[in-house]
Design a protein around this motif. Structure first.
Motif, PDB file in Angstrom:
ATOM      1  N   ILE A 161      -1.403  -9.602 -12.466  1.00  0.00           N
ATOM      2  CA  ILE A 161      -0.404  -9.793 -13.513  1.00  0.00           C
ATOM      3  C   ILE A 161      -1.043 -10.594 -14.637  1.00  0.00           C
ATOM      4  O   ILE A 161      -1.585 -11.677 -14.408  1.00  0.00           O
ATOM      5  N   GLN A 162      -0.985 -10.058 -15.854  1.00  0.00           N
ATOM      6  CA  GLN A 162      -1.572 -10.730 -17.008  1.00  0.00           C
ATOM      7  C   GLN A 162      -0.536 -11.591 -17.717  1.00  0.00           C
ATOM      8  O   GLN A 162       0.672 -11.326 -17.661  1.00  0.00           O
ATOM      9  N   GLN A 163      -1.038 -12.615 -18.367  1.00  0.00           N
ATOM     10  CA  GLN A 163      -0.178 -13.559 -19.080  1.00  0.00           C
ATOM     11  C   GLN A 163       0.639 -12.844 -20.161  1.00  0.00           C
ATOM     12  O   GLN A 163       0.100 -12.130 -21.007  1.00  0.00           O
ATOM     13  N   GLY A 164       1.986 -13.020 -20.108  1.00  0.00           N
ATOM     14  CA  GLY A 164       2.855 -12.425 -21.104  1.00  0.00           C
ATOM     15  C   GLY A 164       3.087 -10.934 -20.947  1.00  0.00           C
ATOM     16  O   GLY A 164       3.802 -10.327 -21.750  1.00  0.00           O
ATOM     17  N   SER A 167       3.965  -5.779 -16.970  1.00  0.00           N
ATOM     18  CA  SER A 167       3.464  -4.729 -16.084  1.00  0.00           C
ATOM     19  C   SER A 167       2.619  -5.343 -14.979  1.00  0.00           C
ATOM     20  O   SER A 167       2.182  -6.494 -15.078  1.00  0.00           O
ATOM     21  N   VAL A 168       2.415  -4.559 -13.939  1.00  0.00           N
ATOM     22  CA  VAL A 168       1.503  -4.917 -12.849  1.00  0.00           C
ATOM     23  C   VAL A 168       0.419  -3.853 -12.805  1.00  0.00           C
ATOM     24  O   VAL A 168       0.723  -2.656 -12.645  1.00  0.00           O
ATOM     25  N   GLU A 180      -0.571   1.655 -12.923  1.00  0.00           N
ATOM     26  CA  GLU A 180       0.109   0.552 -13.603  1.00  0.00           C
ATOM     27  C   GLU A 180       1.616   0.713 -13.429  1.00  0.00           C
ATOM     28  O   GLU A 180       2.171   1.789 -13.653  1.00  0.00           O
ATOM     29  N   LEU A 181       2.268  -0.362 -13.000  1.00  0.00           N
ATOM     30  CA  LEU A 181       3.725  -0.401 -12.889  1.00  0.00           C
ATOM     31  C   LEU A 181       4.238  -1.155 -14.103  1.00  0.00           C
ATOM     32  O   LEU A 181       3.927  -2.331 -14.283  1.00  0.00           O
ATOM     33  N   LEU A 189       6.490 -11.771 -11.463  1.00  0.00           N
ATOM     34  CA  LEU A 189       6.118 -13.085 -10.927  1.00  0.00           C
ATOM     35  C   LEU A 189       5.199 -13.000  -9.718  1.00  0.00           C
ATOM     36  O   LEU A 189       4.338 -13.846  -9.528  1.00  0.00           O
ATOM     37  N   CYS A 190       5.408 -12.006  -8.863  1.00  0.00           N
ATOM     38  CA  CYS A 190       4.580 -11.887  -7.658  1.00  0.00           C
ATOM     39  C   CYS A 190       4.694 -10.475  -7.118  1.00  0.00           C
ATOM     40  O   CYS A 190       5.596  -9.711  -7.502  1.00  0.00           O
ATOM     41  N   ALA A 191       3.799 -10.124  -6.213  1.00  0.00           N
ATOM     42  CA  ALA A 191       3.798  -8.786  -5.622  1.00  0.00           C
ATOM     43  C   ALA A 191       3.322  -8.878  -4.187  1.00  0.00           C
ATOM     44  O   ALA A 191       2.598  -9.802  -3.805  1.00  0.00           O
ATOM     45  N   ALA A 192       3.739  -7.913  -3.376  1.00  0.00           N
ATOM     46  CA  ALA A 192       3.338  -7.850  -1.968  1.00  0.00           C
ATOM     47  C   ALA A 192       3.298  -6.390  -1.549  1.00  0.00           C
ATOM     48  O   ALA A 192       3.827  -5.509  -2.242  1.00  0.00           O
ATOM     49  N   TYR A 193       2.668  -6.135  -0.393  1.00  0.00           N
ATOM     50  CA  TYR A 193       2.579  -4.769   0.122  1.00  0.00           C
ATOM     51  C   TYR A 193       3.139  -4.731   1.533  1.00  0.00           C
ATOM     52  O   TYR A 193       2.819  -5.586   2.374  1.00  0.00           O
ATOM     53  N   ILE A 194       3.995  -3.724   1.815  1.00  0.00           N
ATOM     54  CA  ILE A 194       4.579  -3.543   3.137  1.00  0.00           C
ATOM     55  C   ILE A 194       3.940  -2.317   3.760  1.00  0.00           C
ATOM     56  O   ILE A 194       4.267  -1.168   3.411  1.00  0.00           O
ATOM     57  N   ASP A 195       3.025  -2.541   4.671  1.00  0.00           N
ATOM     58  CA  ASP A 195       2.271  -1.437   5.262  1.00  0.00           C
ATOM     59  C   ASP A 195       3.177  -0.509   6.061  1.00  0.00           C
ATOM     60  O   ASP A 195       3.018   0.708   6.047  1.00  0.00           O
TER      61      ASP A 195
END
Length: 500
Positions: A161-164, A167-168, A180-181, A189-195
């Motif tokens: 995640i870039q400042q300002g 998108s992810v 790109e999302l 703010l944050c991201a996670a992966y659910i396998d």
């Protein structure tokens, strides 16, 4: 009522005491003593003219290891006491190789140093050191600083995640752009992966939690609206729940079984806290709180599952690390020791210890079973940004601070093994480890990669200390021997010809 005599007899019958005594190796214990514990022995040597005979040496060593000899005396273990004395005599003779029947403090300490080096030699082969990687991020094209980065292990991708930015971005461990999302109204703010489900989960400042299906071209599966912004997330393999935490110290466990189906989930469609929160324990009516009773909540900086222990660790600005039962949400213990906020954590499955670091510049190693700190490691001169373990089976980990200083550590001896200074960055903002590719990334405005480097190579180095080596001109081979085998090396190519 159990008498001491009956309890002592039980311990003797079970062989507990004799096992402890018989497994006690005086030389190895002395080899691992700190300098401040070895130094007082010098006065003992000098008191006897720095020339101890075997009897005086045994007396001094018995005082040094009084606890083991007191244990032997307490349980009247005459045979084990004779074995300990025999160890001391053999120890004396191993140092007195000239047969002078006297030892000086200098010869005593020189022997211990040789023992430490000999013990360290086999481990040196397996030590991981970091070296600059040829991988660069020239193809990414950063527009601003990268605030956060996450490695999705089972998906084998890195998200940042870039400042300002709204998108992810997702890249490969080779730093090649992947996807790109970008359908967010505010900053992620944050991201996670659910396998288990194949979901990428993104929490945003607009209070939304979005689920994307990696098996369906990253299609948005569900978007729910929480009551607060979720700052950190962690998928629990044991509990099959997505944990998240907010700025007030509240920790939520989300049931992803209800995620599939339907579209965006807005505030007027029902209450996501009723439909999506796990109902185990008291999560519905009483949130897990990263606070003490009667205290206001504080920001949770990280969540980490200690999978083999069935625990979830949370750390925060309040200087505490809290361990929760990952299934029931019950608080198991609170770890206290940091003088400032705790920012990051790593767990070593092989040794089952938790390493934490944060704004006090210190690294602390904890025993999660009893909730105590084993050791505090110093050396960093800025806040700790990230901690990662070098693979599940290794006893090493790496830490990085905001000034761009990377340190690798040995969990067995708590020694710093390597120090690297990352060039080309102003402030290190994120630190990501990709164990499957044997690589770590330091993140600021760009990704700087370091690869694992072993000090030894299996086809070029022996794994144990070489005791003897010589050259055979007629056969044009080198012969090397260690404690367990002999190797023949081709003197022309350097290849191993034979192992005996």
């Amino acid at each position: 009522l159990v008498t001491w005599a009956a309890f002592a007899r039980l311990l003797l019958d079970l062989g507990v005491v004799s096992d402890i005594v018989s497994g006690f190796n005086i030389v190895k214990v002395l080899s691992h003593l700190d300098l401040e514990k070895i130094a007082p022995l010098k006065d003992e040597f000098l008191r006897d003219g720095n020339a101890l005979n075997v009897e005086a040496f045994i007396v001094i060593m018995k005082r040094q290891f009084h606890y083991i000899f007191e244990l032997v005396e307490l349980f009247e273990l005459q045979q084990e006491e004779r074995q300990l004395i025999a160890q001391l005599v053999e120890f004396f003779e191993s140092i007195d190789i000239n047969g002078w029947n006297v030892l000086s403090f200098e010869s005593f300490t020189a022997f211990l140093v040789d023992q430490i080096m000999a013990d360290a030699a086999p481990r040196e082969f397996d030590l991981v050191r970091l070296g600059e990687s040829p991988v660069t991020d020239d193809a990414i094209g950063h527009q601003s600083y990268c605030e956060k980065a996450f490695y999705f292990r089972h998906y084998d991708k890195i998200a940042f995640i870039q400042q300002g930015s709204r998108s992810v971005k997702i890249i490969t461990p080779e730093l090649t752009p992947h996807a790109e999302l970008k359908d967010f109204t505010q900053e992620p703010l944050c991201a996670a992966y659910i396998d288990k489900e194949g979901f990428i989960v993104v929490a945003c400042a607009d209070l939304t939690i979005s689920f994307y299906d990696v098996n369906n071209n990253l299609k948005l599966v569900r978007r729910i609206l929480a009551k607060t912004a979720q700052l950190v997330m962690c998928w629990s393999v044991v509990a099959h729940a997505l944990y998240s935490a907010d700025h007030a110290g509240r920790i939520f466990a989300w049931d992803v079984a209800h995620v599939r189906g339907g579209g965006p989930y807005g505030p007027d469609e029902s209450d996501p806290y009723t439909d999506f929160l796990k109902t185990d324990g008291e999560r519905q009516t009483s949130y897990m709180r990263h606070i003490q009773a009667g205290e206001p909540g504080d920001i949770v900086m990280a969540l980490l599952e200690l999978e083999v222990l069935g625990l979830l660790a949370s750390c925060g600005i309040d200087r505490r690390v809290m361990l929760w039962d990952v299934v029931s949400g019950t608080l198991r213990t609170t770890l206290k020791g940091h003088s400032m906020g705790v920012r990051c954590m790593a767990f070593a499955p092989s040794t089952k210890v938790l390493v934490t670091g944060g704004y006090d510049y210190n690294l602390m190693v904890w025993n999660p079973y009893v909730g105590t700190s084993n050791h505090t490691m110093t050396g960093h001169e800025a806040q700790i940004v990230g901690i990662e373990v070098f693979g599940a089976a290794r006893g090493q980990f790496v830490s990085a601070d905001s000034r761009g200083v990377i340190r690798t550590w040995d969990l067995g001896s708590y020694q710093c093994l390597q120090v690297l200074v990352v060039s080309g960055i102003l402030t290190l903002r994120a630190f990501v480890s990709v164990p499957s590719h044997k690589r770590v990334f330091c993140v600021d405005r760009k990704f700087i990669a370091y690869d694992y480097l072993n000090t030894g190579r299996a086809d070029q180095t022996d794994q144990k200390p070489i005791l003897k080596a010589f050259y055979v001109p007629r056969l044009k081979v080198f012969v090397s021997g260690c404690a367990s085998h002999v190797r023949l090396w081709d003197a022309v190519t350097g290849a191993i010809k034979c192992v005996i």
